[in-house]
Design an enzyme around this catalytic site. Sequence first.
Site, PDB file in Angstrom:
ATOM      1  N   LYS A 379     -78.650  55.746   4.491  1.00  0.00           N
ATOM      2  CA  LYS A 379     -79.931  55.598   5.186  1.00  0.00           C
ATOM      3  C   LYS A 379     -79.978  54.229   5.859  1.00  0.00           C
ATOM      4  CE  LYS A 379     -81.708  56.486   1.217  1.00  0.00           C
ATOM      5  NZ  LYS A 379     -82.580  56.758   0.037  1.00  0.00           N
ATOM      6  N   THR A 410     -94.908  53.479   3.170  1.00  0.00           N
ATOM      7  CA  THR A 410     -93.579  54.096   3.047  1.00  0.00           C
ATOM      8  C   THR A 410     -93.141  54.199   1.591  1.00  0.00           C
ATOM      9  OG1 THR A 410     -92.528  51.926   3.329  1.00  0.00           O
ATOM     10  CG2 THR A 410     -92.846  53.280   5.314  1.00  0.00           C
ATOM     11  N   GLY A 412     -92.066  55.621  -1.680  1.00  0.00           N
ATOM     12  CA  GLY A 412     -91.561  56.913  -2.130  1.00  0.00           C
ATOM     13  C   GLY A 412     -90.720  57.664  -1.121  1.00  0.00           C
ATOM     14  N   THR A 413     -90.357  57.030  -0.016  1.00  0.00           N
ATOM     15  CA  THR A 413     -89.592  57.761   0.998  1.00  0.00           C
ATOM     16  C   THR A 413     -88.209  58.184   0.492  1.00  0.00           C
ATOM     17  OG1 THR A 413     -88.909  55.630   1.921  1.00  0.00           O
ATOM     18  CG2 THR A 413     -90.748  56.749   2.991  1.00  0.00           C
ATOM     19  N   GLY A 414     -87.532  57.323  -0.256  1.00  0.00           N
ATOM     20  CA  GLY A 414     -86.205  57.671  -0.763  1.00  0.00           C
ATOM     21  C   GLY A 414     -86.251  58.813  -1.741  1.00  0.00           C
ATOM     22  N   CYS A 415     -87.206  58.768  -2.670  1.00  0.00           N
ATOM     23  CA  CYS A 415     -87.376  59.860  -3.640  1.00  0.00           C
ATOM     24  C   CYS A 415     -87.700  61.166  -2.911  1.00  0.00           C
ATOM     25  CB  CYS A 415     -88.500  59.531  -4.609  1.00  0.00           C
ATOM     26  SG  CYS A 415     -88.322  57.969  -5.487  1.00  0.00           S
TER      27      CYS A 415
END
Length: 477
Positions: A379, A410, A412-415
Amino acid sequence: MLSGLYLITDNNLDGKLLTKVEAALKGGTKTVQYRAKDIRPDKRREMAEKLKALCHRHKALFIINDLPELAHEIDADGVHLGQEDMSIASARQIISHKKLIGVSTHSVDEALKAEAHGADYIAIGSIFPTDSKQDITLVGIDTLKKVRKAVRIPVVAIGGITPARAFEALSAGADAVAILSGIMADADPARAAKEYSLLFNRNNPAPNGNVLTIAGSDCSGGAGIQADIKTITLLGSYASSVLTALTAQNTLGVNDTYMVHTDFVMKQLEAVLDDIGADTVKTGMLSWGGIVSRVAKVIEERSLLAVVDPVMVAKGGESLLDKEAHDSLISRLLPQSYLLTPNLPEVEVMTGIEPRTIGEMIEAGRTLQELGARNVLIKGGHLHGDATDILLLGEEEYQLNNQRFDTINTHGTGCTLSSAIATFLAQGYPLKQAVERGKRFVSLAIEKSTPNGRGHGPVNHIQAAMQLLHEQVSVQD
């Protein structure tokens, strides 16, 4: 009815046929076709007996290629004939009327003839170009569509079928896809078979697919296991969860963390897998080395398809793993990952490479593959300028561009991204499409985010899911 993943064996040149077939059966293979013309009759029968026992243990069909006499001798489930082999009527005189007879075809006329003469299923191909045979007849996806409309018996698509091409063949009406080298030549045939097997979930009713998340809790609801469950559920799959840690946090940061004992983590994991099971697994915060190693072992033993989000570095830059957990993640979990989804700080920790360009991201991704990751999504949100992600699917590489939004919401975007990808995989999308849909979902969730809390607020899961569903319905119409 014959359907699902159809495995054709190789010539057993490496002596590992039984091991490979058993792994493929664990990965979800529903039919095995044994090719053994060039093997001594006594060895051929011995192997056929062992393969039949394996197949029936896994509730799969066992088909003999070209040799109805052998199929009759060992009481196989059927025989598969080529255009140059004996007639269906002759084969039927040898094997029971209750057994299956399949026929290879290359056109609508051959398919109709096979059905009229009593075939129980037909194989049509080669649908795509293939390296396994040089003298193939290439029929193409349009012929597959015509055959599907012409016959009433099951249709098996064969020839040059990758997971992405299998998705196309199933969309064209195939009931099964036949794979040889895509599984038999893979270093991990169980995981390769699982990748193909999940494609058959594509038309299941909601909730479609079981997705297990193994991660920490975020009491504020924006990230961690709460974000995962929201994502999985709103996108239409069934979510189960294993908690590895409890956190006291909000949009301003993490105040405290309470680690769940490893033994209790494993009890949760075994309870879910022994009953409900999992089509895909998403891992997030795993806290320390003992949990990482034991979770990796379960993923390996059960041939689970795992999307691994290596939660290693917090937004503020502090490490979230001790040295034991860091080492275990790289040595034990990374080689079990079907898709690894690190951000740039995590890439640097794992590889020692600090990517500043697309080329350096690709270089780092290849290093992660050398360390064992099957596929890698790096990412690029931390880069300046355009936000470009790099997706490495085996040897293939793709640049996926993102729109940047002027917002601090933003959290929690990775989860959310990793659990969305795991969800779309469980629903029958091939990996590249699952990644693209996952990225679209996260972009919508960021775009539609609203202030909630005094810091970095959460993304808007529900509005993103509603918009994505609207877009899907519009495309279908």
